[in-house]
Motif scaffolding. Structure first.
Motif, mmCIF file in Angstrom:
data_model
loop_
_atom_site.group_PDB
_atom_site.id
_atom_site.type_symbol
_atom_site.label_atom_id
_atom_site.label_comp_id
_atom_site.label_asym_id
_atom_site.label_seq_id
_atom_site.Cartn_x
_atom_site.Cartn_y
_atom_site.Cartn_z
ATOM 1 N N ARG A 40 55.905 19.010 -39.511
ATOM 2 C CA ARG A 40 56.212 20.003 -40.670
ATOM 3 C C ARG A 40 54.785 20.486 -41.212
ATOM 4 O O ARG A 40 53.719 19.966 -41.161
ATOM 5 C CB ARG A 40 56.712 19.097 -41.875
ATOM 6 C CG ARG A 40 58.240 18.494 -41.636
ATOM 7 C CD ARG A 40 58.418 17.603 -42.874
ATOM 8 N NE ARG A 40 59.943 17.131 -42.533
ATOM 9 C CZ ARG A 40 60.850 17.686 -43.282
ATOM 10 N NH1 ARG A 40 60.842 18.661 -43.634
ATOM 11 N NH2 ARG A 40 62.059 16.946 -42.898
ATOM 12 N N ARG A 41 55.052 21.549 -41.670
ATOM 13 C CA ARG A 41 53.834 22.307 -42.428
ATOM 14 C C ARG A 41 53.615 21.783 -43.784
ATOM 15 O O ARG A 41 54.486 21.292 -44.597
ATOM 16 C CB ARG A 41 53.889 23.848 -42.397
ATOM 17 C CG ARG A 41 54.158 24.628 -41.360
ATOM 18 C CD ARG A 41 54.195 26.126 -41.359
ATOM 19 N NE ARG A 41 54.205 26.685 -40.195
ATOM 20 C CZ ARG A 41 53.260 27.149 -39.438
ATOM 21 N NH1 ARG A 41 52.159 27.075 -39.676
ATOM 22 N NH2 ARG A 41 53.497 27.744 -38.108
ATOM 23 N N GLY A 42 52.577 22.105 -44.394
ATOM 24 C CA GLY A 42 52.197 21.929 -45.686
ATOM 25 C C GLY A 42 51.575 20.437 -45.812
ATOM 26 O O GLY A 42 51.914 19.355 -45.312
ATOM 27 N N GLN A 43 51.132 20.182 -47.124
ATOM 28 C CA GLN A 43 50.392 18.971 -47.540
ATOM 29 C C GLN A 43 51.345 18.248 -48.594
ATOM 30 O O GLN A 43 52.100 19.184 -49.210
ATOM 31 C CB GLN A 43 49.155 19.182 -48.016
ATOM 32 C CG GLN A 43 48.090 19.242 -46.939
ATOM 33 C CD GLN A 43 46.616 19.526 -47.321
ATOM 34 O OE1 GLN A 43 46.200 19.795 -48.444
ATOM 35 N NE2 GLN A 43 45.797 18.750 -46.893
ATOM 36 N N GLY A 75 48.395 16.275 -44.550
ATOM 37 C CA GLY A 75 49.503 16.740 -43.846
ATOM 38 C C GLY A 75 50.548 15.908 -42.976
ATOM 39 O O GLY A 75 50.385 14.683 -43.175
ATOM 40 N N ARG A 76 51.384 16.305 -42.570
ATOM 41 C CA ARG A 76 52.453 15.641 -42.150
ATOM 42 C C ARG A 76 52.804 16.006 -40.491
ATOM 43 O O ARG A 76 52.665 17.193 -40.113
ATOM 44 C CB ARG A 76 53.877 15.642 -42.792
ATOM 45 C CG ARG A 76 53.569 15.213 -44.108
ATOM 46 C CD ARG A 76 54.766 15.586 -45.029
ATOM 47 N NE ARG A 76 54.872 17.221 -45.289
ATOM 48 C CZ ARG A 76 55.953 17.883 -45.438
ATOM 49 N NH1 ARG A 76 56.677 17.479 -45.624
ATOM 50 N NH2 ARG A 76 55.854 19.202 -45.565
ATOM 51 N N SER A 77 53.206 15.137 -39.836
ATOM 52 C CA SER A 77 53.628 15.452 -38.285
ATOM 53 C C SER A 77 54.829 15.990 -38.147
ATOM 54 O O SER A 77 55.760 15.939 -38.996
ATOM 55 C CB SER A 77 53.685 14.229 -37.539
ATOM 56 O OG SER A 77 52.412 13.622 -37.322
#
Length: 265
Positions: free
Chosen positions: A176-179, A172-174
């Motif tokens: 933002r949604r989604g991998q 995942g990302r800080s």
């Protein structure tokens, strides 16, 4: 049938052909990987390699082939795992594996953010319970750089072709949604394409621009691999021009201002 995507890219670095064609192929037909399987041989059974190809391999199948896994029934959670699991509503045995794999805990809750010994920072140490048998937990390869080098070396021995290899994992990302896919190991290329010292369109010298090419390739590979039951753990890239740079993909603790801020929370 393998999945192929054709791209046209326009590299701007000096010394590189202006236009080139890139082919991205998802390698289908690999069996469900078991401990002891010979991944390089299984890969070449499904595709013909050429010099300069880049092979992306999902870390999960490397861990399966090498036996980097644990059974939940064999795990006794400690006090810290019990405390975290109580807050996150997760299996404390799973959290214990997360802690066992970590060399540093950046955040405990509402999710456990950790660093693993190879330098990768991610949620729950990259420990995975999906696409595996019930009760089995897959951990990241302890040395993904070595795994990438080993696969590359064995592919060259088998085919006489010099290819690059990237070991990928989804994160995942800080903010933002989604991998997306990230590179956690690589061999046969540098991780970073270094633009420092080049000039922009207006002749200004670039001072800080560095491109994480291995992550960009890993991200595209993840698009082809999918996240559920696609069954495409290997992706072949053909036609990506060589680049120059360095391998300092991870910030050192002294450089990492985000890590410092989290430690103060």
């Amino acid at each position: 049938m393998n999945t192929r995507i054709f791209l046209q890219i326009s590299p701007e670095r000096r010394g590189i052909i202006l236009y080139t064609s890139v082919t991205v192929t998802g390698i289908r037909g690999l069996p469900l990987i078991q401990k002891g399987d010979d991944l390089p041989r299984l890969i070449i059974d499904k595709c013909a390699l050429e010099d300069g190809d880049i092979i992306c391999v999902a870390s999960t199948i490397i861990s399966k082939a090498k036996g980097y896994s644990r059974h939940l029934k064999d795990i006794v959670p400690g006090d810290r795992a019990m405390r975290i699991a109580n807050s996150t509503d997760e299996d404390p045995r799973f959290i214990q594996v997360v802690l066992d794999q970590a060399c540093d805990i950046l955040i405990e809750t509402p999710f456990t953010l950790t660093e693993v010994p190879c330098g990768h920072v991610g949620v729950r140490s990259g420990v995975d319970a999906s696409n595996v048998e019930d009760g089995l937990i897959i951990t990241l390869p302890p040395d993904p750089m070595y795994e990438a080098e080993e696969i590359r070396r064995e592919l060259k021995t088998l085919t006489r072709k010099d290819c690059g290899v990237i070991v990928t994992d989804t994160c995942g990302r800080s903010f933002r949604r989604g991998q997306i896919g990230h590179a956690i190991g690589w061999s046969g290329m540098s991780a970073i394409r270094d633009f420092r010292g080049d000039s922009d369109l207006f002749g200004k010298t670039l001072e800080i621009t560095e491109e994480a090419v291995v992550d960009e390739i890993a991200g595209f590979a993840n698009l082809i691999m999918g996240e559920s039951n696609n069954g495409v753990p290997v992706v072949l890239f053909r036609g990506i021009p060589e680049w120059s740079g360095h391998d300092a993909l991870y910030f050192s603790p002294e450089e990492d201002i985000i890590r410092k801020a989290l430690k103060k929370v």
